[in-house]
Design an enzyme around this catalytic site. Structure first.
Site, PDB file in Angstrom:
ATOM      1  N   GLY A  79       0.844  -1.195   0.000  1.00 61.11           N
ATOM      2  CA  GLY A  79       0.000   0.000   0.000  1.00 61.11           C
ATOM      3  C   GLY A  79       0.877   1.242   0.000  1.00 61.11           C
ATOM      4  O   GLY A  79       1.966   1.241   0.583  1.00 61.11           O
ATOM      5  N   ARG A 158      -4.771  -8.693  -6.775  1.00 61.28           N
ATOM      6  CA  ARG A 158      -4.012  -9.888  -6.415  1.00 61.28           C
ATOM      7  C   ARG A 158      -4.504 -10.501  -5.107  1.00 61.28           C
ATOM      8  O   ARG A 158      -4.748 -11.704  -5.011  1.00 61.28           O
ATOM      9  CB  ARG A 158      -2.523  -9.515  -6.252  1.00 61.28           C
ATOM     10  CG  ARG A 158      -1.841  -9.125  -7.528  1.00 61.28           C
ATOM     11  CD  ARG A 158      -0.414  -8.652  -7.238  1.00 61.28           C
ATOM     12  NE  ARG A 158      -0.410  -7.381  -6.522  1.00 61.28           N
ATOM     13  CZ  ARG A 158      -0.037  -6.228  -7.058  1.00 61.28           C
ATOM     14  NH1 ARG A 158       0.389  -6.168  -8.289  1.00 61.28           N
ATOM     15  NH2 ARG A 158      -0.071  -5.113  -6.353  1.00 61.28           N
ATOM     16  N   ARG A 180     -13.226  -0.520  -9.344  1.00 65.38           N
ATOM     17  CA  ARG A 180     -13.125   0.497 -10.392  1.00 65.38           C
ATOM     18  C   ARG A 180     -13.409  -0.082 -11.770  1.00 65.38           C
ATOM     19  O   ARG A 180     -14.106   0.492 -12.566  1.00 65.38           O
ATOM     20  CB  ARG A 180     -11.709   1.081 -10.367  1.00 65.38           C
ATOM     21  CG  ARG A 180     -11.678   2.587 -10.296  1.00 65.38           C
ATOM     22  CD  ARG A 180     -10.274   3.069 -10.154  1.00 65.38           C
ATOM     23  NE  ARG A 180      -9.372   1.979  -9.747  1.00 65.38           N
ATOM     24  CZ  ARG A 180      -8.088   1.945  -9.982  1.00 65.38           C
ATOM     25  NH1 ARG A 180      -7.519   2.892 -10.653  1.00 65.38           N
ATOM     26  NH2 ARG A 180      -7.337   0.953  -9.562  1.00 65.38           N
ATOM     27  N   HIS A 289      -3.046  -4.991  12.532  1.00 65.99           N
ATOM     28  CA  HIS A 289      -2.427  -4.805  11.211  1.00 65.99           C
ATOM     29  C   HIS A 289      -1.240  -5.760  11.011  1.00 65.99           C
ATOM     30  O   HIS A 289      -0.091  -5.327  10.923  1.00 65.99           O
ATOM     31  CB  HIS A 289      -1.998  -3.345  11.002  1.00 65.99           C
ATOM     32  CG  HIS A 289      -1.836  -3.001   9.543  1.00 65.99           C
ATOM     33  ND1 HIS A 289      -2.026  -1.734   9.046  1.00 65.99           N
ATOM     34  CD2 HIS A 289      -1.496  -3.760   8.475  1.00 65.99           C
ATOM     35  CE1 HIS A 289      -1.816  -1.744   7.739  1.00 65.99           C
ATOM     36  NE2 HIS A 289      -1.494  -2.956   7.376  1.00 65.99           N
ATOM     37  N   GLY A 291      -1.399  -8.354   8.547  1.00 66.45           N
ATOM     38  CA  GLY A 291      -1.685  -9.094   7.313  1.00 66.45           C
ATOM     39  C   GLY A 291      -0.463  -9.747   6.692  1.00 66.45           C
ATOM     40  O   GLY A 291      -0.491 -10.915   6.306  1.00 66.45           O
ATOM     41  N   SER A 292       0.612  -9.017   6.581  1.00 69.29           N
ATOM     42  CA  SER A 292       1.813  -9.563   5.914  1.00 69.29           C
ATOM     43  C   SER A 292       2.826 -10.124   6.901  1.00 69.29           C
ATOM     44  O   SER A 292       3.957 -10.430   6.528  1.00 69.29           O
ATOM     45  CB  SER A 292       2.473  -8.463   5.074  1.00 69.29           C
ATOM     46  OG  SER A 292       2.952  -7.426   5.913  1.00 69.29           O
TER      47      SER A 292
HETATM   48  C1  GLV Z   1       0.445  -3.518   4.413  1.00 68.06           C
HETATM   49  O1  GLV Z   1      -0.597  -3.101   4.823  1.00 68.06           O
HETATM   50  C2  GLV Z   1       1.085  -3.087   3.220  1.00 68.06           C
HETATM   51  O2  GLV Z   1       0.571  -2.191   2.544  1.00 68.06           O
HETATM   52  O3  GLV Z   1       2.163  -3.606   2.916  1.00 68.06           O
END
Ligand code: GLV
Length: 323
Positions: A79, A158, A180, A289, A291-292
């Protein structure tokens, strides 16, 4: 002369070791917290390259402070809503990020949230840990399952596609998506997915996953009106960015039982203060946060960011470039 490089955090061990081998004049923030803005503004002066995270706002003020020698900004994130892309581009600074590599880890965590929210995992854990584990009961702590349900993906990129693929393995029989643009027939065929208007996604989905980027178009996309249109049993998951949800409206929707269960990996602000109302709902599962956050992915992300820095310093095209 060795290039001056600012790195805003201590990196995962392998990439940190690789960083230390470089012929850099290295300035690195090594505390276990993000670099304060005033320190960043001071340290950025005169650097040739900036290795940053999503916790740092990259704007005109910062770029002005850096000076005209700044060649490359590389963020260790996919992001980049924390970056004023136009401001960076207009100064002819190269800009890198870390696409693809965190798709699997983030999709895994999104599925974890969807499953956790739908199976009332927060209440289950609390019951077990707090002595509330009574006799087995026919409906005690019953949630819902995904068999023959409709999944709505907001942003079939993705990560959205990887989430849909995983959830199909849990029984999801229909995938609809909004965003979009309509995706290619090839992408749609892989999931048997159908592009629908946002309102249709809201009204027809049993599970909604937010996988889109935060942009002007998606900011506050999920407001009270949107929550009101959802099924009362919907499982709503956001692992993208907190700003896509109007959080006070989410609180209201939970108070009024408009939605079934919620899973969030992202909030506004981050960190979300422990006293925040959202924590009080047993059907709202919140993660910080992550996620990764697998070691494999974080090493890869850090390494890609370092690759971007090295290419940028050599005035070469970045291997993972935003533009
Ligand atoms: C995590 O939120 C990223 O954008 O890598």
């Amino acid at each position: 002369m060795a290039p001056k490089v600012l790195v805003t955090r201590l990196l995962p061990p392998k990439t940190q070791a690789r960083l230390l081998e470089q012929n850099f004049e290295l300035i690195q923030w090594k505390e276990n917290s993000s670099i304060p803005r005033d320190v960043l503004l001071e340290k950025i002066q005169g650097v040739d390259a900036l290795f940053c995270l999503l916790t740092e706002k990259i704007d005109n003020e910062l770029l002005d402070r850096a000076g005209p020698q700044l060649k490359v900004v590389a963020t260790m994130s996919v992001g980049y809503d924390h970056i004023n892309v136009d401001a960076v581009k207009s100064r002819n600074i190269k800009l890198g990020y870390t696409p693809d590599v965190l798709t699997d880890s983030t999709a895994d965590l999104t599925v974890l949230l969807a499953l956790g929210a739908s199976r009332r995992i927060k209440e289950c854990i609390q019951a077990a840990e707090n002595g509330l584990w009574g006799k087995w009961g026919p409906t005690w702590l019953c949630g819902t399952q995904f068999t023959n349900k409709t999944l709505g993906v907001v942003g079939l990129g993705r990560i959205g596609e990887a989430v849909a693929k995983r959830l199909q393995a849990f029984g999801i029989s229909r995938v609809i998506y909004s965003g979009r643009t309509k995706k290619s027939e090839q992408v749609e065929a892989r999931l048997n997915a159908k592009y629908v208007p946002f309102d249709t996604l809201l009204t027809e989905s049993d599970v909604i996953v937010v996988c889109c980027a935060l942009t002007k178009e998606t900011e506050n996309l999920f407001d009270y009106k949107a929550f009101s249109k959802m099924k009362r049993t919907v499982v709503f998951v956001n692992s993208a960015r907190g700003g896509i949800v109007l959080q006070d409206d989410l609180v209201r929707a939970l108070e009024e039982n408009l939605i079934g269960a919620v899973g969030l990996d992202v909030t506004t602000p981050e960190p979300l203060p422990p006293t925040h109302k959202l924590y009080s709902f047993p059907n709202c599962l919140i993660l910080p946060h992550v996620g990764s956050a697998t070691m494999e992915t974080r090493e890869n992300m850090a390494n890609m960011t370092l690759e971007n820095i090295l290419a940028g310093l050599k005035e070469e095209k970045l291997p993972y470039s935003i533009y």
